[in-house]
Design a protein around this motif. Sequence first.
Motif, PDB file in Angstrom:
ATOM      1  N   TYR A 159       0.831  -1.198   0.000  1.00  0.00           N
ATOM      2  CA  TYR A 159       0.000   0.000   0.000  1.00  0.00           C
ATOM      3  C   TYR A 159       0.871   1.256   0.000  1.00  0.00           C
ATOM      4  N   PHE A 160       0.498   2.232  -0.839  1.00  0.00           N
ATOM      5  CA  PHE A 160       1.207   3.509  -0.975  1.00  0.00           C
ATOM      6  C   PHE A 160       2.663   3.280  -1.372  1.00  0.00           C
ATOM      7  N   CYS A 161       2.869   2.310  -2.266  1.00  0.00           N
ATOM      8  CA  CYS A 161       4.223   1.970  -2.702  1.00  0.00           C
ATOM      9  C   CYS A 161       4.924   3.135  -3.393  1.00  0.00           C
ATOM     10  N   ALA A 162       4.168   3.967  -4.116  1.00  0.00           N
ATOM     11  CA  ALA A 162       4.782   5.071  -4.861  1.00  0.00           C
ATOM     12  C   ALA A 162       5.336   6.162  -3.954  1.00  0.00           C
TER      13      ALA A 162
ATOM     14  N   TRP B  30       4.420  -5.935   4.350  1.00  0.00           N
ATOM     15  CA  TRP B  30       3.558  -4.832   4.775  1.00  0.00           C
ATOM     16  C   TRP B  30       2.365  -5.363   5.576  1.00  0.00           C
ATOM     17  N   TYR B  31       1.773  -6.467   5.136  1.00  0.00           N
ATOM     18  CA  TYR B  31       0.612  -7.012   5.834  1.00  0.00           C
ATOM     19  C   TYR B  31       0.965  -7.524   7.229  1.00  0.00           C
ATOM     20  N   THR B  32       2.226  -7.906   7.463  1.00  0.00           N
ATOM     21  CA  THR B  32       2.589  -8.411   8.794  1.00  0.00           C
ATOM     22  C   THR B  32       2.402  -7.352   9.867  1.00  0.00           C
ATOM     23  N   ALA B  33       2.378  -6.080   9.478  1.00  0.00           N
ATOM     24  CA  ALA B  33       2.177  -5.009  10.451  1.00  0.00           C
ATOM     25  C   ALA B  33       0.734  -4.920  10.914  1.00  0.00           C
ATOM     26  N   PHE B  34      -0.189  -5.569  10.192  1.00  0.00           N
ATOM     27  CA  PHE B  34      -1.612  -5.389  10.480  1.00  0.00           C
ATOM     28  C   PHE B  34      -2.405  -6.699  10.586  1.00  0.00           C
ATOM     29  N   THR B  35      -2.023  -7.733   9.847  1.00  0.00           N
ATOM     30  CA  THR B  35      -2.853  -8.923   9.668  1.00  0.00           C
ATOM     31  C   THR B  35      -2.142 -10.155  10.227  1.00  0.00           C
ATOM     32  N   PRO B  36      -2.802 -10.953  11.069  1.00  0.00           N
ATOM     33  CA  PRO B  36      -2.155 -12.154  11.630  1.00  0.00           C
ATOM     34  C   PRO B  36      -1.646 -13.099  10.550  1.00  0.00           C
TER      35      PRO B  36
ATOM     36  N   ARG C  32      -1.357   4.154   9.122  1.00  0.00           N
ATOM     37  CA  ARG C  32      -1.818   4.474  10.478  1.00  0.00           C
ATOM     38  C   ARG C  32      -2.237   5.940  10.579  1.00  0.00           C
ATOM     39  N   GLY C  33      -1.463   6.823   9.963  1.00  0.00           N
ATOM     40  CA  GLY C  33      -1.773   8.241  10.035  1.00  0.00           C
ATOM     41  C   GLY C  33      -3.080   8.590   9.344  1.00  0.00           C
ATOM     42  N   TRP C  34      -3.283   8.060   8.145  1.00  0.00           N
ATOM     43  CA  TRP C  34      -4.535   8.336   7.425  1.00  0.00           C
ATOM     44  C   TRP C  34      -5.728   7.712   8.134  1.00  0.00           C
ATOM     45  N   GLY C  35      -5.510   6.555   8.774  1.00  0.00           N
ATOM     46  CA  GLY C  35      -6.586   5.944   9.538  1.00  0.00           C
ATOM     47  C   GLY C  35      -6.971   6.793  10.734  1.00  0.00           C
ATOM     48  N   ALA C  36      -5.979   7.372  11.410  1.00  0.00           N
ATOM     49  CA  ALA C  36      -6.251   8.224  12.572  1.00  0.00           C
ATOM     50  C   ALA C  36      -7.020   9.477  12.177  1.00  0.00           C
ATOM     51  N   LYS C  37      -6.821   9.953  10.952  1.00  0.00           N
ATOM     52  CA  LYS C  37      -7.517  11.148  10.477  1.00  0.00           C
ATOM     53  C   LYS C  37      -8.867  10.843   9.846  1.00  0.00           C
ATOM     54  N   GLY C  38      -9.217   9.567   9.714  1.00  0.00           N
ATOM     55  CA  GLY C  38     -10.471   9.200   9.085  1.00  0.00           C
ATOM     56  C   GLY C  38     -10.440   9.236   7.573  1.00  0.00           C
ATOM     57  N   GLU C  39      -9.253   9.339   6.976  1.00  0.00           N
ATOM     58  CA  GLU C  39      -9.148   9.377   5.517  1.00  0.00           C
ATOM     59  C   GLU C  39      -9.235   7.981   4.910  1.00  0.00           C
ATOM     60  N   ILE C  40      -9.022   6.976   5.732  1.00  0.00           N
ATOM     61  CA  ILE C  40      -9.301   5.572   5.407  1.00  0.00           C
ATOM     62  C   ILE C  40      -9.947   4.969   6.649  1.00  0.00           C
TER      63      ILE C  40
ATOM     64  N   ASP D 112      13.205  -0.867   0.881  1.00  0.00           N
ATOM     65  CA  ASP D 112      13.949  -1.155   2.103  1.00  0.00           C
ATOM     66  C   ASP D 112      13.059  -0.975   3.332  1.00  0.00           C
ATOM     67  N   ALA D 113      13.626  -1.289   4.477  1.00  0.00           N
ATOM     68  CA  ALA D 113      12.856  -1.250   5.726  1.00  0.00           C
ATOM     69  C   ALA D 113      12.332   0.149   6.029  1.00  0.00           C
ATOM     70  N   ALA D 114      13.123   1.165   5.714  1.00  0.00           N
ATOM     71  CA  ALA D 114      12.695   2.537   5.998  1.00  0.00           C
ATOM     72  C   ALA D 114      11.493   2.923   5.130  1.00  0.00           C
ATOM     73  N   GLN D 115      11.532   2.533   3.853  1.00  0.00           N
ATOM     74  CA  GLN D 115      10.410   2.849   2.976  1.00  0.00           C
ATOM     75  C   GLN D 115       9.156   2.078   3.392  1.00  0.00           C
ATOM     76  N   LEU D 116       9.326   0.811   3.749  1.00  0.00           N
ATOM     77  CA  LEU D 116       8.191   0.018   4.200  1.00  0.00           C
ATOM     78  C   LEU D 116       7.592   0.628   5.469  1.00  0.00           C
ATOM     79  N   ALA D 117       8.454   1.125   6.352  1.00  0.00           N
ATOM     80  CA  ALA D 117       7.970   1.762   7.579  1.00  0.00           C
ATOM     81  C   ALA D 117       7.173   3.028   7.249  1.00  0.00           C
ATOM     82  N   ARG D 118       7.578   3.771   6.211  1.00  0.00           N
ATOM     83  CA  ARG D 118       6.825   4.955   5.804  1.00  0.00           C
ATOM     84  C   ARG D 118       5.449   4.570   5.270  1.00  0.00           C
ATOM     85  N   MET D 119       5.375   3.468   4.531  1.00  0.00           N
ATOM     86  CA  MET D 119       4.087   3.009   4.009  1.00  0.00           C
ATOM     87  C   MET D 119       3.159   2.590   5.153  1.00  0.00           C
TER      88      MET D 119
END
Length: 513
Positions: free
Chosen positions: A75-78, A161-167, A120-128, A108-115
């Motif tokens: 998600y948000f790979c670009a 990416w899914y490991t951060a959210f999905t079992p 999380r940020g967009w979810g907190a704002k209600g944008e997703i 890399d790990a830093a880019q994946l962390a940004r995604m």
Amino acid sequence: MTFSSCALRGRLAGLALAALLAAPPAVAAELPELKIDLAQTTVSGISSGAFMAVQLGVAHSASVRGVAATAGGPYFCALDDALGGASVDRAIGRCMQGDPAYRAQPIDAAQLARMVAATRGWGAKGEIDPPEGLARQTVWIFHGYNDGVVKKPVSDALRAWYTAFTPAGQVFYKDELPAGHAQISAACADRPDGACNVCAQTGGRFINACAEPGQPGALYDAAGAALQLFYGPLRRTPTAALGGKLESFEQAPFIRGRSGSPVPPARIAMGDTGYVYVPPACRAGEPCRLHIAFHGCQQDAGSLGQAFATTAGFNEWADAGRIVVLYPQARKTLPDPLGRTPANPMGCWDWWGYNDFLHDPGAGTYARKAGVQIAAVWRMAERLAGAGGRSAPAGGAQPALTVVDRSASQAALAWTPVAGATAYVVERSEAGGAPQRRARVEAARVSWVDDGLRPGSAYRYTLRPLLGEVEGMPSAPVELRTAAVPPACDPYFSLSRGAPVTRTGRPTRAVCP
């Protein structure tokens, strides 16, 4: 023609698009309102459609219960690279990695962390929807090892990416088939018009048939594997015996611009016509579920007509499963000097921000609820579900356990539910050993993925329902043998030539066995 060179064609495109935008819609059919439980929605996609399926699944995770991604990335790979069209080349290099003309950039790990942080940020704002909804999703990921368009590290990053959210027990990843970049279908072989490519091919209609390892004469059925992982065991209807109907509908009523006002579909690179497959039971008013299937680049109706909707393989599983299948359509567009259409020469879904070009100050609107394509498709889903309804599979006294997919290291199991069950216990044995408890699965789930298996090894599974603390009747045991580890393979594909190439860009016909 590459994505970044499209702007050079603006003047010529403007002349053609003026007539296009003024043209009346090609069809007048309306999307039906049916009894659909929107909370049972699942999505899938190939290539740009895989990115789109992930985006829709994230944006509407409160409703989407399953995501299937063939040759897609996280998600948000670009990231910010496509902001204002600044560096689409870099987005391609990161999120595809297979064209030597675009320097591959590992995720890399830093880019994946940004995604992950953006989610999380967009979810907190209600944008997703809140990302907690992703913990309830089931995910099926596919990568063919002859795919030189979207390379394996990109699909690996999607899984990461899914490991951060999905079992982990809800994520299946298949990567050991010799497939090219394509929708893998067991239904395209039923058609007499040459709809199927051979398994390792990339190109043509991007719809391939692949043999099912260990089952002589059988074809791997990607649609069946994904849908059964999402919904539990289903019965496949032969193509010739389908009772439902593929219907066309006008997409324009669902298209809005950034301001919320209606705009012609071409302005957001969507087609005039979409398709929907409606099983007979759903047309008759019975409660049903919804699956949204996104085509890939060069598979839109303008390129293939109804070929993707009729040969991708979903209708055969949807027919008796009371699953309505929505096939929204993107379209090929070229930019014009007045900015009325985006640069989308291959009919791709928007995963890098072409609809936000020069408009989005923060990057990523296309991947959120406000993204014009996501919003349009979700309006279609809401229209289909307009009559309401809840679809719950009937529970029996004993679960029927089945193997819906396997890889070299995973087994995907699905079962029919048991009435009154409060949980399920999965047991596994191997090489004649005693059964060992592997997982306790919550009652609402109808599938589970076992990980960490040995390649080429035999396993036996049994499912035991729990009724409170009392065990119900166990399932009959099922057996499987895991696949072999895929060979080392390093394919490449030139987007401008539309053909496989070597690492150095030379044409090639070589494929990995």
